[in-house]
Design a protein around this motif. Structure first.
Motif, PDB file in Angstrom:
ATOM      1  N   MET A 145      32.057  45.655  57.071  1.00 32.26           N
ATOM      2  CA  MET A 145      32.817  46.028  55.866  1.00 32.26           C
ATOM      3  C   MET A 145      33.387  44.765  55.218  1.00 32.26           C
ATOM      4  SD  MET A 145      35.853  48.825  55.578  1.00 32.26           S
ATOM      5  CE  MET A 145      35.068  50.025  56.646  1.00 32.26           C
ATOM      6  N   PRO A 146      33.106  44.556  53.984  1.00 30.13           N
ATOM      7  CA  PRO A 146      33.616  43.327  53.352  1.00 30.13           C
ATOM      8  C   PRO A 146      35.121  43.391  53.099  1.00 30.13           C
ATOM      9  CG  PRO A 146      32.389  44.637  51.752  1.00 30.13           C
ATOM     10  CD  PRO A 146      32.330  45.359  53.069  1.00 30.13           C
ATOM     11  N   THR A 147      35.714  42.228  53.123  1.00 32.22           N
ATOM     12  CA  THR A 147      37.135  42.125  52.828  1.00 32.22           C
ATOM     13  C   THR A 147      37.311  41.619  51.403  1.00 32.22           C
ATOM     14  OG1 THR A 147      37.577  41.591  55.116  1.00 32.22           O
ATOM     15  CG2 THR A 147      39.316  41.100  53.542  1.00 32.22           C
ATOM     16  N   TYR A 148      38.108  42.329  50.648  1.00 34.05           N
ATOM     17  CA  TYR A 148      38.343  41.939  49.269  1.00 34.05           C
ATOM     18  C   TYR A 148      39.750  41.380  49.130  1.00 34.05           C
ATOM     19  CZ  TYR A 148      34.107  44.464  48.126  1.00 34.05           C
ATOM     20  OH  TYR A 148      32.819  44.875  48.065  1.00 34.05           O
ATOM     21  N   ALA A 149      39.831  40.300  48.420  1.00 28.08           N
ATOM     22  CA  ALA A 149      41.145  39.702  48.165  1.00 28.08           C
ATOM     23  C   ALA A 149      41.637  40.169  46.804  1.00 28.08           C
ATOM     24  CB  ALA A 149      41.030  38.184  48.191  1.00 28.08           C
ATOM     25  N   TYR A 150      42.905  40.474  46.777  1.00 29.98           N
ATOM     26  CA  TYR A 150      43.534  40.911  45.535  1.00 29.98           C
ATOM     27  C   TYR A 150      44.751  40.051  45.264  1.00 29.98           C
ATOM     28  CZ  TYR A 150      40.821  45.215  45.597  1.00 29.98           C
ATOM     29  OH  TYR A 150      39.810  46.123  45.589  1.00 29.98           O
ATOM     30  N   GLU A 151      45.083  39.993  43.996  1.00 31.88           N
ATOM     31  CA  GLU A 151      46.341  39.350  43.648  1.00 31.88           C
ATOM     32  C   GLU A 151      47.088  40.254  42.694  1.00 31.88           C
ATOM     33  OE1 GLU A 151      46.212  35.214  42.639  1.00 31.88           O
ATOM     34  OE2 GLU A 151      48.087  35.357  41.544  1.00 31.88           O
ATOM     35  N   CYS A 152      48.389  40.340  42.922  1.00 35.13           N
ATOM     36  CA  CYS A 152      49.221  41.191  42.091  1.00 35.13           C
ATOM     37  C   CYS A 152      49.662  40.414  40.848  1.00 35.13           C
ATOM     38  CB  CYS A 152      50.432  41.632  42.899  1.00 35.13           C
ATOM     39  SG  CYS A 152      51.577  42.614  41.929  1.00 35.13           S
ATOM     40  N   THR A 153      49.567  41.065  39.703  1.00 39.01           N
ATOM     41  CA  THR A 153      49.980  40.394  38.470  1.00 39.01           C
ATOM     42  C   THR A 153      51.487  40.418  38.311  1.00 39.01           C
ATOM     43  OG1 THR A 153      49.784  42.449  37.223  1.00 39.01           O
ATOM     44  CG2 THR A 153      47.850  41.032  37.293  1.00 39.01           C
ATOM     45  N   LYS A 154      52.150  41.229  39.104  1.00 35.93           N
ATOM     46  CA  LYS A 154      53.589  41.396  38.936  1.00 35.93           C
ATOM     47  C   LYS A 154      54.371  40.501  39.907  1.00 35.93           C
ATOM     48  CE  LYS A 154      56.810  45.210  38.256  1.00 35.93           C
ATOM     49  NZ  LYS A 154      56.979  46.644  38.481  1.00 35.93           N
ATOM     50  N   CYS A 155      54.099  40.641  41.198  1.00 33.12           N
ATOM     51  CA  CYS A 155      54.863  39.866  42.179  1.00 33.12           C
ATOM     52  C   CYS A 155      54.059  38.672  42.689  1.00 33.12           C
ATOM     53  CB  CYS A 155      55.301  40.754  43.347  1.00 33.12           C
ATOM     54  SG  CYS A 155      53.958  41.314  44.402  1.00 33.12           S
ATOM     55  N   ARG A 156      52.815  38.562  42.255  1.00 35.32           N
ATOM     56  CA  ARG A 156      51.972  37.405  42.582  1.00 35.32           C
ATOM     57  C   ARG A 156      51.606  37.339  44.059  1.00 35.32           C
ATOM     58  NH1 ARG A 156      49.058  35.221  38.580  1.00 35.32           N
ATOM     59  NH2 ARG A 156      50.188  35.592  36.709  1.00 35.32           N
ATOM     60  N   ARG A 157      51.837  38.416  44.780  1.00 33.75           N
ATOM     61  CA  ARG A 157      51.421  38.434  46.172  1.00 33.75           C
ATOM     62  C   ARG A 157      49.897  38.525  46.238  1.00 33.75           C
ATOM     63  NH1 ARG A 157      56.217  41.495  47.479  1.00 33.75           N
ATOM     64  NH2 ARG A 157      57.289  40.578  49.228  1.00 33.75           N
ATOM     65  N   LYS A 158      49.361  37.903  47.262  1.00 35.44           N
ATOM     66  CA  LYS A 158      47.935  38.032  47.511  1.00 35.44           C
ATOM     67  C   LYS A 158      47.758  38.822  48.794  1.00 35.44           C
ATOM     68  CE  LYS A 158      46.680  33.848  45.130  1.00 35.44           C
ATOM     69  NZ  LYS A 158      46.458  32.413  45.252  1.00 35.44           N
ATOM     70  N   PHE A 159      46.792  39.697  48.790  1.00 36.75           N
ATOM     71  CA  PHE A 159      46.550  40.477  49.997  1.00 36.75           C
ATOM     72  C   PHE A 159      45.076  40.814  50.089  1.00 36.75           C
ATOM     73  CE2 PHE A 159      47.870  43.101  46.522  1.00 36.75           C
ATOM     74  CZ  PHE A 159      47.008  44.178  46.532  1.00 36.75           C
ATOM     75  N   GLU A 160      44.656  41.180  51.288  1.00 36.50           N
ATOM     76  CA  GLU A 160      43.253  41.475  51.516  1.00 36.50           C
ATOM     77  C   GLU A 160      43.115  42.883  52.065  1.00 36.50           C
ATOM     78  OE1 GLU A 160      41.876  38.392  54.051  1.00 36.50           O
ATOM     79  OE2 GLU A 160      41.662  36.969  52.419  1.00 36.50           O
ATOM     80  N   ILE A 161      42.072  43.531  51.620  1.00 32.17           N
ATOM     81  CA  ILE A 161      41.834  44.899  52.056  1.00 32.17           C
ATOM     82  C   ILE A 161      40.366  45.030  52.454  1.00 32.17           C
ATOM     83  CG2 ILE A 161      41.840  47.325  51.377  1.00 32.17           C
ATOM     84  CD1 ILE A 161      43.879  46.501  49.166  1.00 32.17           C
ATOM     85  N   ASP A 162      40.157  45.662  53.596  1.00 34.80           N
ATOM     86  CA  ASP A 162      38.786  45.966  53.992  1.00 34.80           C
ATOM     87  C   ASP A 162      38.319  47.207  53.241  1.00 34.80           C
ATOM     88  OD1 ASP A 162      38.581  43.886  55.768  1.00 34.80           O
ATOM     89  OD2 ASP A 162      39.477  45.041  57.402  1.00 34.80           O
ATOM     90  N   GLN A 163      37.244  47.046  52.529  1.00 37.04           N
ATOM     91  CA  GLN A 163      36.745  48.167  51.736  1.00 37.04           C
ATOM     92  C   GLN A 163      35.241  48.249  51.866  1.00 37.04           C
ATOM     93  OE1 GLN A 163      38.355  47.218  47.745  1.00 37.04           O
ATOM     94  NE2 GLN A 163      39.191  49.272  47.821  1.00 37.04           N
ATOM     95  N   LYS A 164      34.775  49.449  51.727  1.00 37.12           N
ATOM     96  CA  LYS A 164      33.331  49.606  51.557  1.00 37.12           C
ATOM     97  C   LYS A 164      32.956  49.139  50.166  1.00 37.12           C
ATOM     98  CE  LYS A 164      33.180  53.743  54.315  1.00 37.12           C
ATOM     99  NZ  LYS A 164      33.181  55.189  54.147  1.00 37.12           N
ATOM    100  N   ILE A 165      31.721  48.699  50.037  1.00 35.89           N
ATOM    101  CA  ILE A 165      31.262  48.266  48.722  1.00 35.89           C
ATOM    102  C   ILE A 165      31.345  49.414  47.723  1.00 35.89           C
ATOM    103  CG2 ILE A 165      29.218  47.494  47.430  1.00 35.89           C
ATOM    104  CD1 ILE A 165      28.500  45.869  49.962  1.00 35.89           C
ATOM    105  N   SER A 166      31.148  50.611  48.234  1.00 36.47           N
ATOM    106  CA  SER A 166      31.137  51.784  47.351  1.00 36.47           C
ATOM    107  C   SER A 166      32.540  52.249  46.977  1.00 36.47           C
ATOM    108  CB  SER A 166      30.380  52.922  48.028  1.00 36.47           C
ATOM    109  OG  SER A 166      30.965  53.195  49.284  1.00 36.47           O
ATOM    110  N   ASP A 167      33.548  51.724  47.705  1.00 37.94           N
ATOM    111  CA  ASP A 167      34.919  52.133  47.398  1.00 37.94           C
ATOM    112  C   ASP A 167      35.356  51.585  46.044  1.00 37.94           C
ATOM    113  OD1 ASP A 167      35.221  53.540  49.661  1.00 37.94           O
ATOM    114  OD2 ASP A 167      36.459  52.079  50.710  1.00 37.94           O
ATOM    115  N   PRO A 168      36.145  52.352  45.329  1.00 40.39           N
ATOM    116  CA  PRO A 168      36.675  51.847  44.057  1.00 40.39           C
ATOM    117  C   PRO A 168      37.700  50.759  44.324  1.00 40.39           C
ATOM    118  CG  PRO A 168      37.683  53.962  44.554  1.00 40.39           C
ATOM    119  CD  PRO A 168      36.636  53.705  45.614  1.00 40.39           C
TER     120      PRO A 168
END
Ligand SMILES: [Zn+2]
Length: 87
Positions: A1-24
């Motif tokens: 399962m790939p890990t996707y990195a996200y960044e918040c536009t509000k608090c600028r936190r970065k976090f990673e979530i394991d998601q399926k490619i098919s997941d929104p």
């Protein structure tokens, strides 16, 4: 399962979530419920997908930091020194 990195536009936190490619993609920050965008890192740059507004926003903040860091690590002085020694 790939890990996707996200960044918040509000608090600028970065976090990673394991998601399926098919997941929104995630839309909300788990910390502040602000809007997030997905960050795909690789190579030297960061490729953003989705809303162009975020890409612009991201660049204005983070691009400068990166540029400053690059300037610090690659010193133009050392290049000059090399040339002076050779000559
Ligand atoms: Zn947040």
């Amino acid at each position: 399962m790939p890990t996707y990195a996200y960044e918040c536009t509000k608090c600028r936190r970065k976090f990673e979530i394991d998601q399926k490619i098919s997941d929104p993609p995630r839309k909300r920050c788990p910390h502040c419920r602000g809007k997030v965008f997905r960050v795909i890192s690789g190579g030297g740059g960061v490729i953003l997908r989705g809303n162009g507004f975020y890409a612009t926003d991201y660049r204005s903040e983070d691009y400068k930091k990166k540029a400053a860091a690059d300037n610090g690590s690659i010193s133009p002085a050392s290049e000059k020194e090399k040339k002076n020694k050779a000559a």
